[in-house]
Design an enzyme around this catalytic site. Structure first.
Site, PDB file in Angstrom:
ATOM      1  N   GLU A  40       0.830  -1.205   0.000  1.00  0.00           N
ATOM      2  CA  GLU A  40       0.000   0.000   0.000  1.00  0.00           C
ATOM      3  C   GLU A  40       0.870   1.263   0.000  1.00  0.00           C
ATOM      4  O   GLU A  40       0.601   2.218  -0.744  1.00  0.00           O
ATOM      5  CB  GLU A  40      -0.925   0.013   1.229  1.00  0.00           C
ATOM      6  CG  GLU A  40      -1.820  -1.214   1.353  1.00  0.00           C
ATOM      7  CD  GLU A  40      -1.202  -2.349   2.144  1.00  0.00           C
ATOM      8  OE1 GLU A  40      -1.950  -3.118   2.763  1.00  0.00           O
ATOM      9  OE2 GLU A  40       0.045  -2.480   2.152  1.00  0.00           O
ATOM     10  N   ARG A 174      14.406 -20.927  -7.851  1.00  0.00           N
ATOM     11  CA  ARG A 174      15.225 -20.418  -6.741  1.00  0.00           C
ATOM     12  C   ARG A 174      14.817 -18.992  -6.384  1.00  0.00           C
ATOM     13  O   ARG A 174      14.740 -18.630  -5.213  1.00  0.00           O
ATOM     14  CB  ARG A 174      16.704 -20.467  -7.113  1.00  0.00           C
ATOM     15  CG  ARG A 174      17.296 -21.859  -7.105  1.00  0.00           C
ATOM     16  CD  ARG A 174      18.781 -21.837  -7.441  1.00  0.00           C
ATOM     17  NE  ARG A 174      19.352 -23.184  -7.445  1.00  0.00           N
ATOM     18  CZ  ARG A 174      20.587 -23.476  -7.783  1.00  0.00           C
ATOM     19  NH1 ARG A 174      21.412 -22.501  -8.143  1.00  0.00           N
ATOM     20  NH2 ARG A 174      21.019 -24.721  -7.765  1.00  0.00           N
TER      21      ARG A 174
END
Length: 349
Positions: A40, A174
Site C-alpha cells: 500500500e 530459486r
C-alpha cells in the site's frame, strides 16, 4: 502485483495494491524486498502529489496492517490521505491484524469491501497463513532427472542431465523461494554456490540451510565465502566438535531420529525464523527423508528425454513402502515441454 514480490518479502507476505480514482489507475505497488515498504505504501509513494489521492479507491490482496512492526500501520496513512474506499481480497489471519484494520478504516468513515479476487490470491495468502499460524512453510522439492528417474550415474556424474532451458527455469524457482535446504553430499560433490543466475534476478538468491549432521564440510567450499545471504548449518546434538565461526553463518543443533537429523525439527526451526517458502535441492536421501515425514507440499520435476537404467542413482531413495495403499500421493497440476525436456508440477493430495 503480488506475484512480483514472491520469494523476496519474508517475514511479510507478498501483497499487491492498486490505487484507482475516477476509473483510472493512479499507481500500483507490491511488497518490497525484506517486507518494507508494504504494498500500500509502495503504491502511495508512486504518487508525487498526495492531494490527488483524496477520494481514491485502494485495492489490496490482503487486509492492510494496523500494528507497529518494522513500519508504522498502513491504515494510518490510508486514513490520513483520505481514501474513500478500500477493497480487500481477504482478511489477514494474523491475530495482530485480523479485522482490526477494517474496523479502524470504517470508524474513520472509509468504506471497506471484502471481495474475493480469485483463487490465485487465496493460494498466495494461504502460504503466509500456514506458516504464521501452523508453523508450516510451503516446501517444494525440485528434481532434475532422466525419464526413468535417475539423477546421476553410479560415479555421481550429473552435469548436465537436463537441458539449458530446464536449468534456467530451475533458477527461476530459486528466485521464488526465500530459502533452500541442501544436503552435504551435493555440496561436497559439486561445490555449488546455489544462487540464482538469471539476469536481473541475481539479488534474489535464496538463503541456505545446510544439513551437516557430523560437521564434516570443509570451510574452503564456495558456500562459506557467500557474504550477502544468510547461511545456517544444522548439525546433530550428539556431535561434540568445535564450530568454525564465520560472520554470516549460524549453527543450529537438531536432535536425531534413526541416525538422521529430525526433519520435523529442521522445518520447525526454519519456520521460527519466519521463512514461508522453502526449496529443497538435495539428493535422494534428503528427498526420501522429507517424503517419509510427509513434509513435501509440491514437487517440481524436470525430466530429460534420456534413459540411464538401473545402474543410475535414483531421484528418491528407499521410502520403505511394501503396500501399494501407502504410496505417497500427489496430484499433477501442470506439465510443459521445455525443448526436449518435460517439467511436471505435482501438489500433495
Amino acid at each position: 502485483m503480488a506475484l512480483r514480490a514472491v520469494g523476496t518479502t519474508y517475514p511479510n507476505p507478498p501483497v499487491g495494491a492498486i490505487i484507482v480514482k475516477n476509473g483510472t489507475i493512479l499507481s500500483r505497488g507490491w511488497t518490497q524486498p525484506g517486507g518494507t515498504p508494504h504494498a500500500e505504501i509502495h503504491a502511495i509513494n508512486q504518487i508525487k502529489n498526495k492531494k490527488n489521492i483524496e477520494g481514491a479507491h485502494l485495492y489490496c490482496t490482503l487486509e492492510p496492517c494496523s500494528h507497529y512492526g518494522k513500519t508504522s500501520p498502513c491504515v494510518n496513512k490510508i486514513i490520513e490521505l483520505k481514501f474513500s474506499k478500500v477493497i480487500i481480497s481477504q482478511l489477514d489471519k494474523n491475530p495482530l491484524v485480523k479485522s482490526k484494520s477494517v474496523k479502524k478504516l470504517r470508524t474513520a468513515g472509509i468504506k471497506v469491501v471484502i471481495k474475493n479476487f480469485g483463487e490465485q490470491v487465496k493460494i498466495l495468502n494461504k502460504v503466509f497463513f500456514d506458516s504464521l499460524i501452523d508453523n508450516k512453510p510451503l516446501i517444494t522439492l525440485k528434481i532434475a532427472s532422466t525419464a526413468d528417474g535417475k539423477i546421476a550415474t553410479n560415479s555421481h556424474q550429473s552435469k548436465w542431465i537436463t537441458n539449458s532451458i530446464s536449468r534456467m527455469v530451475g533458477h527461476k524457482f530459486r528466485s521464488l523461494n526465500e530459502c533452500m535446504i541442501i544436503g552435504t553430499d551435493t555440496i561436497r560433490k559439486d561445490n555449488p554456490l546455489l544462487d540464482c543466475r538469471l539476469d536481473g534476478l541475481n539479488n534474489r538468491s535464496p538463503d541456505l540451510f545446510v544439513l551437516d549432521r557430523k560437521l564434516t564440510l570443509r570451510k574452503n567450499l564456495k558456500i562459506f565465502s557467500i557474504k550477502n545471504r544468510k547461511i545456517y548449518i544444522f548439525y546433530s546434538d550428539k556431535v561434540k566438535k568445535k564450530i568454525f565461526k564465520l560472520k554470516n553463518i549460524k549453527y543450529i543443533k537438531i536432535n536425531e531420529v534413526n541416525n538422521l537429523l529430525n526433519m520435523k525439527s529442521v522445518i520447525k526451526e526454519i519456520s521460527k525464523l519466519k521463512y514461508t517458502r522453502i526449496l529443497v535441492e538435495g539428493g535422494a536421501k534428503l528427498s526420501a527423508s522429507l517424503l517419509n515425514n510427509d513434509l513435501i507440499d509440491e514437487i517440481v520435476w524436470f525430466r530429460a528425454s534420456k534413459i540411464m537404467g538401473s545402474d543410475g542413482i535414483n531421484a528418491i531413495s528407499n521410502l520403505r513402502i511394501d503396500n501399494i495403499d501407502n504410496l505417497k500421493k500427489f496430484k499433477l497440476i501442470s506439465t510443459k515441454t521445455l525443448d526436449n525436456d518435460q517439467l511436471s508440477v505435482y501438489k500433495k493430495n
